[in-house]
Write a protein that holds these residues in place. Sequence first.
Motif, short mmCIF file in Angstrom:
data_model
loop_
_atom_site.label_atom_id
_atom_site.label_comp_id
_atom_site.label_asym_id
_atom_site.label_seq_id
_atom_site.Cartn_x
_atom_site.Cartn_y
_atom_site.Cartn_z
N LEU A 13 16.10 -5.64 61.71
CA LEU A 13 16.81 -5.07 62.72
C LEU A 13 16.22 -5.42 63.86
O LEU A 13 16.95 -5.59 65.00
N GLY A 14 14.91 -5.99 64.10
CA GLY A 14 14.42 -6.60 65.14
C GLY A 14 15.17 -7.80 65.84
O GLY A 14 15.41 -7.99 66.79
N ALA A 15 15.57 -8.34 64.74
CA ALA A 15 16.15 -9.82 64.98
C ALA A 15 17.58 -9.38 65.43
O ALA A 15 17.86 -10.05 66.48
N ALA A 16 17.91 -8.74 65.01
CA ALA A 16 19.66 -8.21 65.47
C ALA A 16 19.42 -7.86 66.80
O ALA A 16 20.32 -8.14 67.54
N VAL A 17 18.63 -6.64 67.10
CA VAL A 17 18.32 -6.31 68.35
C VAL A 17 18.05 -7.20 69.55
O VAL A 17 18.60 -7.41 70.43
N LYS A 20 21.15 -9.52 70.16
CA LYS A 20 22.27 -8.81 70.85
C LYS A 20 21.86 -8.83 72.19
O LYS A 20 22.78 -9.13 73.22
N GLU A 21 20.54 -8.58 72.72
CA GLU A 21 19.99 -8.46 73.88
C GLU A 21 20.21 -10.07 74.68
O GLU A 21 20.54 -9.85 75.73
N SER A 25 22.59 -11.10 77.91
CA SER A 25 21.95 -11.58 78.86
C SER A 25 22.72 -12.81 79.09
O SER A 25 23.08 -13.18 80.27
N ILE A 26 23.16 -13.70 78.17
CA ILE A 26 23.76 -14.84 78.40
C ILE A 26 25.15 -14.74 79.09
O ILE A 26 25.63 -15.02 80.04
N VAL A 27 25.74 -13.69 78.44
CA VAL A 27 27.39 -13.19 78.86
C VAL A 27 27.18 -12.83 80.42
O VAL A 27 28.11 -13.28 81.26
N ASN A 28 26.10 -12.01 80.47
CA ASN A 28 26.01 -11.14 81.91
C ASN A 28 25.78 -12.36 83.01
O ASN A 28 26.17 -12.44 84.08
N ASP A 29 24.68 -13.53 82.56
CA ASP A 29 24.50 -14.62 83.36
C ASP A 29 25.92 -15.28 83.69
O ASP A 29 26.00 -15.67 85.01
N LYS A 51 32.68 -7.34 65.61
CA LYS A 51 32.36 -8.45 64.38
C LYS A 51 31.03 -8.08 63.80
O LYS A 51 30.95 -8.00 62.42
N GLY A 52 29.94 -7.70 64.61
CA GLY A 52 28.79 -7.43 64.04
C GLY A 52 28.86 -6.10 63.23
O GLY A 52 28.07 -6.14 62.00
N GLU A 53 29.37 -5.34 63.70
CA GLU A 53 29.54 -3.95 62.89
C GLU A 53 30.24 -4.26 61.68
O GLU A 53 30.04 -3.49 60.50
#
Length: 95
Positions: A13-17, A20-21, A25-29, A51-53
């Motif tokens: 779960l931590g790796a997924a979060v 995702k973050e 960040s990359i897409v927003n940049d 896709k993740g869901e």
Amino acid sequence: MRELLRQGFYLGLGAAVSGKEKFESIVNDMAARGDMSPDEAKDMLNTWVSKGEQVNGEWNDRSQAKAKEQLKKLGFVTREEYERLEERIKMLENQ
């Protein structure tokens, strides 16, 4: 064993979060630099979340099937099997 499974779940779960973050960040940049429009960025994020869901649902289905298989090997019955047997016993008792 239960604690190990719980820790593994939290690790995943931590790796997924975190992933995702990082992706957001990359897409927003990219949108901020003008490499893509804000609408394209939003669409891309929505596509990846969907896709993740979907993958998560598939993983859950496979996990449940494996768990049922293991329980069956250990001699446990499913709820459906139990209920069928219970109904059968009631019918036999009423005869």
